[in-house]
Design a protein around this motif. Sequence first.
Motif, PDB file in Angstrom:
ATOM      1  N   ASP A 197      31.207  13.857  32.470  1.00 23.01           N
ATOM      2  CA  ASP A 197      30.220  13.243  33.358  1.00 23.01           C
ATOM      3  C   ASP A 197      30.576  13.498  34.821  1.00 23.01           C
ATOM      4  O   ASP A 197      29.691  13.748  35.656  1.00 23.01           O
ATOM      5  CB  ASP A 197      30.148  11.734  33.110  1.00 23.01           C
ATOM      6  CG  ASP A 197      29.614  11.385  31.734  1.00 23.01           C
ATOM      7  OD1 ASP A 197      28.908  12.222  31.141  1.00 23.01           O
ATOM      8  OD2 ASP A 197      29.911  10.275  31.255  1.00 23.01           O
TER       9      ASP A 197
ATOM     10  N   GLU B   5      35.104   9.472  32.946  1.00 23.32           N
ATOM     11  CA  GLU B   5      34.757  10.463  31.925  1.00 23.32           C
ATOM     12  C   GLU B   5      34.585  11.850  32.552  1.00 23.32           C
ATOM     13  O   GLU B   5      33.669  12.094  33.329  1.00 23.32           O
ATOM     14  CB  GLU B   5      33.510  10.077  31.131  1.00 23.32           C
ATOM     15  CG  GLU B   5      33.644   8.750  30.396  1.00 23.32           C
ATOM     16  CD  GLU B   5      34.801   8.731  29.405  1.00 23.32           C
ATOM     17  OE1 GLU B   5      35.127   9.799  28.839  1.00 23.32           O
ATOM     18  OE2 GLU B   5      35.388   7.651  29.208  1.00 23.32           O
ATOM     19  N   SER B   6      35.465  12.756  32.159  1.00 23.47           N
ATOM     20  CA  SER B   6      35.562  14.046  32.850  1.00 23.47           C
ATOM     21  C   SER B   6      34.284  14.876  32.781  1.00 23.47           C
ATOM     22  O   SER B   6      33.884  15.485  33.779  1.00 23.47           O
ATOM     23  CB  SER B   6      36.741  14.853  32.300  1.00 23.47           C
ATOM     24  OG  SER B   6      36.546  15.210  30.940  1.00 23.47           O
TER      25      SER B   6
ATOM     26  N   TYR C 241      41.956  16.607  31.129  1.00 20.43           N
ATOM     27  CA  TYR C 241      40.642  16.034  31.441  1.00 20.43           C
ATOM     28  C   TYR C 241      40.511  15.818  32.948  1.00 20.43           C
ATOM     29  O   TYR C 241      39.472  16.125  33.550  1.00 20.43           O
ATOM     30  CB  TYR C 241      40.446  14.719  30.681  1.00 20.43           C
ATOM     31  CG  TYR C 241      40.422  14.904  29.187  1.00 20.43           C
ATOM     32  CD1 TYR C 241      39.259  15.294  28.531  1.00 20.43           C
ATOM     33  CD2 TYR C 241      41.574  14.712  28.421  1.00 20.43           C
ATOM     34  CE1 TYR C 241      39.237  15.482  27.153  1.00 20.43           C
ATOM     35  CE2 TYR C 241      41.561  14.898  27.046  1.00 20.43           C
ATOM     36  CZ  TYR C 241      40.392  15.282  26.414  1.00 20.43           C
ATOM     37  OH  TYR C 241      40.378  15.478  25.060  1.00 20.43           O
TER      38      TYR C 241
ATOM     39  N   SER D  17      39.026   9.389  37.439  1.00 16.68           N
ATOM     40  CA  SER D  17      37.952   8.528  37.928  1.00 16.68           C
ATOM     41  C   SER D  17      37.617   8.962  39.346  1.00 16.68           C
ATOM     42  O   SER D  17      38.453   9.545  40.036  1.00 16.68           O
ATOM     43  CB  SER D  17      38.343   7.052  37.880  1.00 16.68           C
ATOM     44  OG  SER D  17      39.344   6.755  38.832  1.00 16.68           O
TER      45      SER D  17
END
Length: 229
Positions: free
Chosen positions: A86, A83-84, A30, A73
């Motif tokens: 996003d 959240e990857s 991720y 992050s």
Amino acid sequence: MLPPALDSSSEPPAIFDGTPKLYISYSCPYAQRTWIARNCKGLQEEIKLVPIDLKNRPDWYKEKVYPANKVPSLEHNNEVKGESMDLIRYIDSNFEGPSLFPDDPSKREFAEELFSYFDSFYKAVISSLKEDKINDAIAAFDSIETALSKFVDGSFFLGSLSLVDIAYAPFIERFQPFLLEVKNYDITTGRTKLAAWIKEMNQIEGYTVTKRDPKEHLENYKRRFLSQL
């Protein structure tokens, strides 16, 4: 030369000093998504890479940077986002560099379909890794082959390199060696589009510098899944 991963004994970087920072783990797929997006945008000098040792993560990461205590992050404009999926969109939209999302409405629509399909793809392949059968993985990679056949103006999902390729690449990179060695299943057999896609991805420097040794992925997945068989 990649920076060393920071652990519980490491001092924190200068936080909220105006320099965008991408917190990742070298082993996390991720986080790898966001690292690839940063590289393919040409932001190696603008966004500082801060690798974290997830097995011995520093307390300051949760306390001062990202309370969720996960990677990836991104610290930007005095905020930290996670959240990857996003984050790869955010990096593409909020920083300079070549766009990784097409203007063509039909390609944008198909991209959203592929983003939505990812969880189903992941769960199908993981179920095959856990069990002594690979029917779910076969169907999942057949769907990938079909998706790669939609546009003929290049070998990538949307023709040219996009966030869709970046979203899928870290996971296919891990699934391929495990399925080949443990399940004796070559995901590229009979799938010429997928084989061409893997070859093209391996020509993208922004991706290849983020790759780990396939043997490392293989050993990690063996520890994770073979004990469940």
